[in-house]
Design a protein around this motif. Structure first.
Motif, short mmCIF file in Angstrom:
data_model
loop_
_atom_site.label_atom_id
_atom_site.label_comp_id
_atom_site.label_asym_id
_atom_site.label_seq_id
_atom_site.Cartn_x
_atom_site.Cartn_y
_atom_site.Cartn_z
N ALA A 74 67.20 82.87 79.77
CA ALA A 74 67.56 83.50 78.49
C ALA A 74 68.84 84.30 78.67
CB ALA A 74 66.44 84.40 78.00
N LYS A 75 69.77 84.13 77.75
CA LYS A 75 71.04 84.84 77.84
C LYS A 75 70.87 86.29 77.39
CE LYS A 75 74.10 80.85 77.31
NZ LYS A 75 75.22 80.26 76.53
N PRO A 76 71.77 87.17 77.85
CA PRO A 76 71.69 88.56 77.38
C PRO A 76 71.75 88.61 75.86
CG PRO A 76 73.21 88.37 79.23
CD PRO A 76 72.84 86.96 78.84
N GLY A 77 71.00 89.51 75.29
CA GLY A 77 70.97 89.65 73.84
C GLY A 77 69.73 90.40 73.40
N THR A 78 69.55 90.47 72.09
CA THR A 78 68.40 91.16 71.50
C THR A 78 67.56 90.15 70.73
OG1 THR A 78 69.66 93.22 71.30
CG2 THR A 78 67.67 93.03 69.98
N THR A 92 94.19 83.43 93.22
CA THR A 92 92.96 83.93 92.59
C THR A 92 91.76 83.07 92.98
OG1 THR A 92 93.23 82.62 90.59
CG2 THR A 92 94.23 84.80 90.60
N PHE A 93 90.58 83.68 92.96
CA PHE A 93 89.31 82.96 93.01
C PHE A 93 88.32 83.70 92.11
CE2 PHE A 93 88.89 86.08 96.41
CZ PHE A 93 87.57 86.47 96.37
N GLY A 94 87.22 83.05 91.80
CA GLY A 94 86.27 83.63 90.87
C GLY A 94 84.93 83.97 91.52
N VAL A 95 84.15 84.78 90.81
CA VAL A 95 82.76 85.08 91.18
C VAL A 95 81.91 84.83 89.94
CG1 VAL A 95 81.14 86.76 92.12
CG2 VAL A 95 83.56 86.87 92.77
N GLU A 96 80.94 83.92 90.07
CA GLU A 96 80.03 83.61 88.97
C GLU A 96 78.71 84.33 89.16
OE1 GLU A 96 81.25 79.13 87.42
OE2 GLU A 96 79.41 79.45 88.57
N PHE A 97 78.17 84.86 88.07
CA PHE A 97 76.87 85.53 88.09
C PHE A 97 75.93 84.74 87.18
CE2 PHE A 97 80.09 88.59 89.12
CZ PHE A 97 79.55 89.33 90.15
N THR A 98 74.78 84.37 87.71
CA THR A 98 73.85 83.51 86.97
C THR A 98 72.44 84.09 87.00
OG1 THR A 98 73.41 82.15 88.93
CG2 THR A 98 75.19 81.43 87.47
N GLN A 99 71.65 83.70 86.00
CA GLN A 99 70.22 83.96 85.95
C GLN A 99 69.54 82.68 85.49
OE1 GLN A 99 70.18 87.36 83.28
NE2 GLN A 99 69.64 88.74 84.94
N GLY A 100 68.61 82.18 86.29
CA GLY A 100 67.92 80.95 85.94
C GLY A 100 68.86 79.78 85.76
N GLY A 101 69.97 79.77 86.49
CA GLY A 101 70.93 78.68 86.40
C GLY A 101 71.92 78.83 85.26
N THR A 102 71.80 79.86 84.43
CA THR A 102 72.71 80.08 83.31
C THR A 102 73.77 81.10 83.72
OG1 THR A 102 70.97 79.64 81.70
CG2 THR A 102 72.90 80.85 80.93
N VAL A 103 75.04 80.74 83.53
CA VAL A 103 76.13 81.67 83.84
C VAL A 103 76.15 82.78 82.79
CG1 VAL A 103 78.61 81.95 84.14
CG2 VAL A 103 77.49 79.87 84.96
N ILE A 104 76.04 84.03 83.22
CA ILE A 104 75.99 85.15 82.28
C ILE A 104 77.20 86.06 82.41
CG2 ILE A 104 73.48 85.15 82.09
CD1 ILE A 104 73.45 87.46 84.10
N ALA A 105 78.00 85.90 83.48
CA ALA A 105 79.20 86.72 83.64
C ALA A 105 80.08 86.10 84.71
CB ALA A 105 78.84 88.16 84.01
#
Length: 579
Positions: free
Chosen positions: A285-289, A394-407
């Motif tokens: 589930a993505k961040p949200g209300t 440059t390089f990136g850092v991916e943040f995920t929860q349950g396989g979903t990229v959130i940031a």
């Protein structure tokens, strides 16, 4: 002679109003998290939205009873409506089948008019005759009530408040007691039976018929009642019906999982029941209300017993960072709100123009935020580069929860060039608004400017014009055409501001200077000169021309406003030598 009626006492005043406690729930949960709650539902003392049929035995032995009920009919209806304003009443009567057309008749269909109810019960008194046999035909009457004689509303609580003084024929006008009970149950009609004592009718429950009907329909069998107390017994019966509470969840976001236990629970009217609910957030589930409602029904009827549920899924907050070769980067990772359950965030580096193994060390792992925790950090190792490379990688850092990229965050690697320079024309709450260079390493040519800008934080409002910041060739500088600061009713106006810093690495110490053209506070001129000055304000301090030095660096700040809630820096130039 008809006995004088006894006025009823009415509904008790001690019953708590129907409600759900708490009426709303606000949770913060991460994906995969869940919380268990207790919901307390106080049932109404009178079932919700009731359709009440007053069913009376109008044979001759009942004349005193009928007079008492008729005298109190408006009070019965009015007091029920005080508790349940949508209540409706119907009036019907029965006799013995020997009484022909009056063996069963409807005096008044369902109505919300207390006057109409009173008029219908008065008909009972005028028709109180017949009988003479120690039996009646209430089995037929109840069958008829359940089989279309009364047009019950679809969403009502259906109740028959019945009183009499003799048992019934069975079969009764072609209908058995079993058929009558089956018809009542099919329509979810509960029966309150009020047996009359002290007449010559032989007893309403003398054959156990009334007890069977009330028990099998979920109703109530009242004690033997004197003729003058029947109206009060009807009210007492209405408040002693069991309330069966069921529930359903509606308008639930698909990101949520919900369950309520038990499925239903029965208590006497006016008492409270408790349910256990588990609310969860699905993995991914993505961040949200997200929202859901728990709706509670009493005996299948609506009663506005609704609990609203709000679930907030925290978001991950990260920012891009600038670093240099051979350094270790500490990247803060924050949640935008604290969770009541642990939250795990997975991170992984991703190649850009910089590649793992040659420019930086690949990193991957999990961050677990405990309940209430808001901040953590990860460390990223930047590898040294033997060859000079123009520009940035440059390089990136991916943040995920349950396989979903959130940031995501970007890491920029800059080449060392021997000095460190930075210029910040405006900084508010540690955030550069107009700036050039990193302020840590590198004196590459960089610049930033705005013609005018308005900004603010808390009690501080700032207006600036002709703003610029520059770095290059071992030096940094800033300039601001004019500044107006409003803080807690005071107005500070500052003329042209300039600052500069130079790092002559290998040939001398870094040096810096600044100039503040003029200062007015609430219209009054303040002498500032070229040296450091501190001006006290109600909200804090205004510092001019302050310098911070180390063995190999210098920082000059032309203007600093230092308050409890807000820090504002205008005209900061920094320079130093890289070791």
């Amino acid at each position: 002679m008809v006995a004088s009626a006894v006025l009823l006492a009415g509904l008790p005043t001690y019953a708590a109003p129907a409600k759900v406690d708490p009426p709303s729930v606000d949770l913060t949960l991460g994906p995969g998290g869940s919380a268990t709650l207790t919901k307390k539902v106080t049932t109404p003392i009178i079932p919700p939205n009731p359709d009440i049929v007053l069913l009376g035995d109008t044979t001759g032995s009942m004349i005193d009873v009928l007079a008492g009920v008729a005298a109190n009919a408006e009070a019965i209806a009015g007091q029920v409506m005080d508790t349940q304003p949508t209540a409706q009443f119907a009036v019907a009567q029965y006799k013995h089948h020997n009484d022909g057309a009056l063996a069963f008749s409807v005096n008044q269909s369902l109505t919300g008019s207390v006057g109409a109810v009173h008029a219908a019960t008065q008909e009972w008194v005028g028709q109180a005759e017949g009988g003479g046999i120690p039996a009646s035909d209430f089995v037929n009457a109840l069958y008829q009530v359940a089989s279309g004689a009364i047009a019950f509303r679809p969403d009502s609580s259906r109740i028959v408040a019945w009183f009499g003084d003799s048992h019934s024929e069975d079969p009764s006008l072609g209908h058995t007691m079993g058929q009558a009970i089956a018809a009542l149950k099919a329509k979810d009609i509960r029966v309150i039976a009020v047996p009359i004592a002290g007449t010559d009718g032989g007893g309403l429950d003398s054959l156990g018929q009334a007890s069977a009907i009330t028990s099998q329909t979920g109703g109530v069998m009242m004690p033997g009642t004197s003729p003058g107390a029947v109206a009060q017994a009807i009210l007492d019966g209405l408040e002693n019906l069991d309330a069966t509470v069921t529930h359903q969840q509606v308008d639930c976001a698909p990101q949520l999982t919900t369950s309520l236990s038990p499925a239903s629970k029965a208590v006497p009217s006016g008492q409270a029941v408790e349910f256990t609910e588990t609310i969860g957030v699905k993995e991914g589930a993505k961040p949200g209300t997200y929202h859901c409602k728990a709706k509670f029904l009493v005996n299948g009827a609506q009663h506005d017993l609704v609990q609203t549920i709000t679930v907030r899924v925290p978001g991950v907050v990260v920012h891009d960072v600038l670093t240099y070769e051979g350094k270790t980067v500490k990247m803060p990772v924050k949640l935008d709100k604290a969770s009541t359950t642990p939250i795990t965030v997975h991170y992984k580096t991703v190649d850009g123009t910089a590649t793992a193994g040659s420019d930086y060390k690949a990193a991957e792992g999990d961050l677990t935020f405990t309940p209430g925790q808001l901040a953590k950090q990860i460390q990223l190792q930047i590898l040294p580069d033997r060859d000079y490379e123009e520009g940035k990688e440059t390089f990136g850092v991916e943040f995920t929860q349950g396989g979903t990229v959130i940031a995501t965050a970007k890491v920029t690697i800059k080449e060392h060039n021997g000095g460190s320079c930075g210029a910040s024309a405006i900084r508010l709450l540690d955030k550069d608004v107009v700036a050039a260079g990193s302020g840590k390493h590198g004196c590459d040519t960089d610049s930033s400017s705005v013609a005018a800008k308005k900004l603010g934080a808390g009690p501080v409002a700032v207006q600036v014009s002709a703003v610029s910041a520059k770095t290059g060739k071992g030096a940094s500088s800033t300039s601001v055409g004019s500044v107006k600061i409003t803080v807690l009713g005071q107005v500070v106006e500052i003329g042209a501001i300039e600052s500069h810093a130079t790092a002559a690495c290998g040939t001398g110490k870094p040096s810096a200077g600044s100039r503040v053209g003029s200062v007015r506070i609430n219209g009054s001129e303040v002498e500032v000169g070229s040296g450091p000055v501190t001006i006290p304000l109600p909200a804090g301090k205004l510092k001019l021309n302050s310098t911070t030095t180390t063995a190999d660096s210098v920082t000059r700040r032309a203007v600093t406003l230092d308050t409890v809630l807000t820090d504002l820096v205008i005209g900061e130039s920094r320079a130093g030598c890289v070791k």
